[in-house]
Design an enzyme around this catalytic site. Structure first.
Site, short mmCIF file in Angstrom:
data_model
loop_
_atom_site.label_atom_id
_atom_site.label_comp_id
_atom_site.label_asym_id
_atom_site.label_seq_id
_atom_site.Cartn_x
_atom_site.Cartn_y
_atom_site.Cartn_z
N ASP A 148 -40.91 33.75 -14.81
CA ASP A 148 -39.67 32.99 -15.02
C ASP A 148 -39.78 31.57 -14.44
O ASP A 148 -39.87 31.40 -13.23
CB ASP A 148 -38.50 33.72 -14.36
CG ASP A 148 -37.15 33.23 -14.85
OD1 ASP A 148 -36.99 32.02 -15.06
OD2 ASP A 148 -36.25 34.08 -15.03
N HIS A 186 -38.77 33.11 -18.77
CA HIS A 186 -37.31 33.09 -18.85
C HIS A 186 -36.86 33.18 -20.31
O HIS A 186 -37.46 32.60 -21.19
CB HIS A 186 -36.79 31.79 -18.22
CG HIS A 186 -35.33 31.73 -18.03
ND1 HIS A 186 -34.69 32.36 -16.99
CD2 HIS A 186 -34.36 31.11 -18.76
CE1 HIS A 186 -33.39 32.13 -17.08
NE2 HIS A 186 -33.16 31.38 -18.14
#
Length: 232
Positions: free
Chosen positions: A170, A201
């Site tokens: 992420d 993400h």
């Protein structure tokens, strides 16, 4: 599928919500929590998907105090900058109040069983965690929530089931923070975590830069099983 008006808890006004109804009611309610792009087609499609799975799903306009009706995409740099601007000015505490108001709104519908959960993505993933610590939502799901490490002090307030979908790569949640969340919540009796290795993400945002159909399908299947177990 319709737009509804929800009264704020602080009496400052009302805000819109996109409401999707299942074919059969009464049904459990789901508060769908937006990303930084507002209640756009992605969020509306998620509500429609959940309605197709038998839930009364509502996505409230959380940016209404800044500008009502924001609907951006993730397709241009200009829209990204606008979205970051809204996020930076957004009052998360007021946002959680508005989410509680949305949960109350759903519970008061004669088409709702009285059970209400939440699902949030990105910024909404952070807010879903806060729904678990600060509201009476019956179950909560966080997709790649950002900044959760700063909220770990509230973890003792989690009384109802919480499901976390975490992307191992992420870009908006540094590894140190993610690892802290995984370590400190590993033994929490109400928390279930899944890490999606190699995913960035927003891996479940259909049409997005990092969309991974396989990971998204896995996460969504886990979400539906979790909701069925905790909201039925």
């Amino acid at each position: 599928m319709t737009d509804v008006k929800i009264t704020s808890k602080d009496g400052s006004g009302s805000f819109a919500g996109y409401l999707a109804k299942p074919k059969s009611t009464p049904a459990p309610g789901i508060v769908v929590i937006q990303e930084i792009f507002g209640v756009n087609k992605v969020m509306q499609d998620i509500c429609d998907w959940l309605a197709g799975e038998g839930y009364l799903a509502c996505c409230p306009d959380l940016f209404w105090r800044l500008e009502p009706g924001v609907q951006l995409t993730d397709q241009t740099e200009e829209e990204w900058q606008q979205a970051f601007g809204y996020m930076q000015r957004f009052d998360v505490d007021k946002g959680v109040e508005d989410l509680q108001a949305t949960a109350d709104f759903l519970r008061n519908q004669n088409t709702c069983t009285g059970k209400v959960g939440s699902i949030g993505y990105c910024l909404g993933g952070k807010l879903a965690f806060m729904m678990a610590t600060r509201t009476d939502a019956d179950a909560n799901v966080s997709y790649y929530g950002v900044g959760l490490d700063a909220l770990l002090g509230e973890a003792g307030s989690i009384k109802n089931p919480l499901l976390l979908h975490i992307a191992s790569e992420d870009e908006f949640f540094p590894a140190e923070g993610r690892e802290k969340v995984q370590t400190e919540l590993a033994d929490h009796p109400q928390v279930t975590m899944h890490v999606y290795e190699g995913n960035n993400h927003a891996f479940a945002r259909e049409g997005g830069k990092h969309y991974d159909p396989e990971a998204a399908e896995t996460a969504n299947s886990r979400t539906l099983a979790f909701l069925k177990s905790n909201l039925s």
